[in-house]
Scaffold this motif. Structure first.
Motif, short mmCIF file in Angstrom:
data_model
loop_
_atom_site.label_atom_id
_atom_site.label_comp_id
_atom_site.label_asym_id
_atom_site.label_seq_id
_atom_site.Cartn_x
_atom_site.Cartn_y
_atom_site.Cartn_z
N GLU A 18 -12.35 -15.47 -19.80
CA GLU A 18 -12.11 -16.41 -18.70
C GLU A 18 -12.12 -17.86 -19.21
O GLU A 18 -12.79 -18.18 -20.19
N ASN A 19 -11.44 -18.73 -18.49
CA ASN A 19 -11.57 -20.15 -18.76
C ASN A 19 -12.87 -20.69 -18.18
O ASN A 19 -13.47 -20.08 -17.29
N ASP A 20 -13.28 -21.83 -18.67
CA ASP A 20 -14.63 -22.34 -18.44
C ASP A 20 -14.69 -23.33 -17.28
O ASP A 20 -14.04 -24.38 -17.32
N SER A 54 -5.50 -25.51 -14.42
CA SER A 54 -4.90 -24.18 -14.38
C SER A 54 -5.78 -23.19 -15.14
O SER A 54 -6.66 -23.57 -15.90
N GLY A 55 -5.54 -21.90 -14.89
CA GLY A 55 -6.21 -20.86 -15.66
C GLY A 55 -7.63 -20.54 -15.22
O GLY A 55 -8.36 -19.86 -15.95
N LEU A 56 -8.04 -21.00 -14.05
CA LEU A 56 -9.40 -20.72 -13.58
C LEU A 56 -9.37 -19.61 -12.54
O LEU A 56 -8.59 -19.65 -11.59
N SER A 57 -10.24 -18.62 -12.71
CA SER A 57 -10.32 -17.50 -11.78
C SER A 57 -11.41 -17.76 -10.76
O SER A 57 -12.60 -17.87 -11.10
N LEU A 58 -11.03 -17.83 -9.50
CA LEU A 58 -12.01 -18.05 -8.44
C LEU A 58 -12.88 -16.82 -8.19
O LEU A 58 -13.85 -16.89 -7.44
N GLU A 73 -6.84 -29.39 -3.57
CA GLU A 73 -5.81 -28.46 -3.11
C GLU A 73 -5.82 -27.25 -4.04
O GLU A 73 -5.67 -27.39 -5.26
N ILE A 74 -6.03 -26.06 -3.46
CA ILE A 74 -6.12 -24.85 -4.26
C ILE A 74 -4.92 -23.97 -3.98
O ILE A 74 -4.71 -23.50 -2.86
N ASP A 75 -4.10 -23.79 -5.01
CA ASP A 75 -2.93 -22.93 -4.93
C ASP A 75 -2.86 -22.22 -6.28
O ASP A 75 -3.86 -21.72 -6.76
N GLU A 76 -1.70 -22.18 -6.90
CA GLU A 76 -1.63 -21.65 -8.26
C GLU A 76 -2.43 -22.54 -9.20
O GLU A 76 -3.02 -22.08 -10.18
N LEU A 77 -2.45 -23.83 -8.90
CA LEU A 77 -3.27 -24.79 -9.61
C LEU A 77 -4.40 -25.26 -8.70
O LEU A 77 -4.31 -25.13 -7.47
N ILE A 78 -5.44 -25.80 -9.30
CA ILE A 78 -6.47 -26.50 -8.53
C ILE A 78 -6.24 -27.99 -8.79
O ILE A 78 -6.42 -28.45 -9.92
N GLY A 93 -7.47 -26.17 -19.94
CA GLY A 93 -8.88 -26.04 -20.29
C GLY A 93 -9.11 -25.09 -21.45
O GLY A 93 -8.21 -24.79 -22.23
N ILE A 94 -10.35 -24.60 -21.56
CA ILE A 94 -10.71 -23.73 -22.68
C ILE A 94 -11.47 -22.51 -22.16
O ILE A 94 -11.89 -22.46 -21.01
#
Length: 419
Positions: free
Chosen positions: A229-231, A251-255, A276-281, A16-17
């Motif tokens: 942060e990513n968008d 990837s790269g998204l902060s919950l 599924e939420i792990d290291e990736l969503i 993402g961006i």
């Protein structure tokens, strides 16, 4: 630029961006700091460039290299007689910078596209005119006087949270303490929270209580170094691609983000999407349940949610849709026009939209974007699922927020070509 999108099965992962919402706010706070701040992981788009250019007019300096921006703060002791800022099509730039420009300059002219200057500014207009301060359109330009001085400000929060954020950025700079009272509900409240979290990082204190914000006078923004942060707003398009086409990972998204459009994860889960939420969503193609979604805090998700609803069991009801009419386009009307081309049913009322399941799409050669980046991206996601190639006209309007959208869509195994 037109893009032809072919029926394709999505697969893969995308980073993402950077968040446009986060970057706007950080750049403004950094421009108000007393030194040099740095923001990493920035993907420039038209809107962010407009904010940078506006802040330059006010005295900030920017050094941009790769995906890093170094910001040299404004000399806040300097006052301008008159400045001219061109917001082009950026509503964020316009709404965020009106209070700041009028604080730093005796008079200001804002220029922008015809559609931008037709978007609501009544919250500011009322505030300025209550104090007999100029706030008027002359020859398609907005002209305003100096910032209204008072200790208590009362405004509506129902039109856009950006009016609240624009005022909050200025209040710490004033030589008197300020109280901002929101007289009704706050639309997109999470984005005010995002503003407050960024101001806190820059060392500011704002006390919030019962729809009222208290800001002490003569505070100082302290320079900082941050990673953007990513968008979540943009990630939602690819999440729904996964839900209606085939598995996609993000990837790269902060919950822990304050971004309001993080809500898309909960909304999709509510509608039965397997996530599924792990290291990736990871979002899996799923059976979409019927249900109701409230767009009060997340109007930017409306266009891609309308696409999702076409794949629901029966229908999805969207409430609090009124504000979609005052974006880059009337997004409800634009999506109704385009989706009806393929036989979809959208039932539109004053503040509600019902989108019915579409069993058998009707052939159409092309979709029009209505010069709206989110319409363009939503229809492009839909086009990947249609059984024929579809042309997206005026697709380069995505440059407003996501210049690499089609590059990233192609990276997810979507066959497309520029015409």
């Amino acid at each position: 630029m037109n893009i032809k999108i072919y029926p394709s099965e999505s697969k893969g992962s995308i980073n993402g961006i950077s968040s446009k919402s986060y970057a706007h706010r950080f750049l403004i706070a950094a421009a108000l700091s007393s030194g040099v701040s740095t923001l990493d992981n920035v993907i420039l788009n038209d809107d962010i460039l407009r904010t940078i250019e506006g802040l330059k007019v006010l005295g900030a300096q920017f050094v941009i290299f790769d995906h890093t921006i170094r910001i040299h703060g404004i000399d806040l002791k300097k006052r301008h007689e008159h400045v001219v800022i061109n917001a082009h099509e950026s509503g964020s730039t316009l709404r965020f910078l009106i209070p700041l420009a009028s604080h730093l300059s005796a008079s200001t002219t804002f220029r922008g596209s015809e559609t931008l200057l037709k978007r609501p500014l009544s919250v500011y207009e009322k505030l300025y005119k209550e104090h007999d301060i100029q706030f008027e359109m002359i020859d398609q330009d907005l002209h305003l006087g100096s910032f209204p001085r008072q200790t208590q400000y009362r405004i509506s929060g129902a039109v856009s949270s950006q009016f609240i954020s624009g005022l909050l950025f200025v209040f710490p700079l004033l030589d008197y303490s300020s109280e901002l009272i929101i007289v009704d509900h706050i639309a997109s409240k999470p984005y005010v929270d995002l503003t407050l979290s960024i101001m806190e990082k820059f060392g500011l204190t704002v006390i919030e209580k019962d729809n009222t914000y208290f800001v002490e006078k003569n505070q100082s923004y302290k320079p900082i170094h941050e990673y953007c942060e990513n968008d979540f707003s943009q990630a939602a398009f690819f999440a729904i691609l996964g839900a209606i086409n085939h598995e996609v990972s993000l990837s790269g998204l902060s919950l822990q983000s304050k971004q309001g459009d993080k809500q898309f994860i909960s909304d999709l889960q509510h509608l039965g999407v397997n996530i599924e939420i792990d290291e990736l969503i990871t979002i899996f193609k799923s059976s979409i349940k019927s249900g109701t979604i409230d767009l009060e805090a997340t109007p930017d998700l409306g266009p891609i949610y309308f696409v999702l609803a076409l794949f629901s069991e029966e229908q999805i009801v969207f409430t609090n849709t009124k504000r979609l009419a005052i974006k880059e386009s009337n997004r409800v009307e634009a999506m109704r026009i385009e989706l009806e081309k393929i036989g979809a049913t959208m039932i539109v009322s004053d503040n509600q939209v019902i989108v019915k399941r579409l069993e058998h799409p009707i052939y159409t050669e092309c979709f029009n974007t209505h010069n709206d980046h989110r319409i363009a991206m939503a229809l492009s996601i839909l086009a990947t699922t249609l059984p024929w190639p579809t042309i997206i006209n005026n697709a380069d309007c995505v440059n407003k927020s996501y210049p690499d959208f089609f590059k990233h869509l192609r990276s997810l195994n979507i066959h497309l070509e520029e015409l």
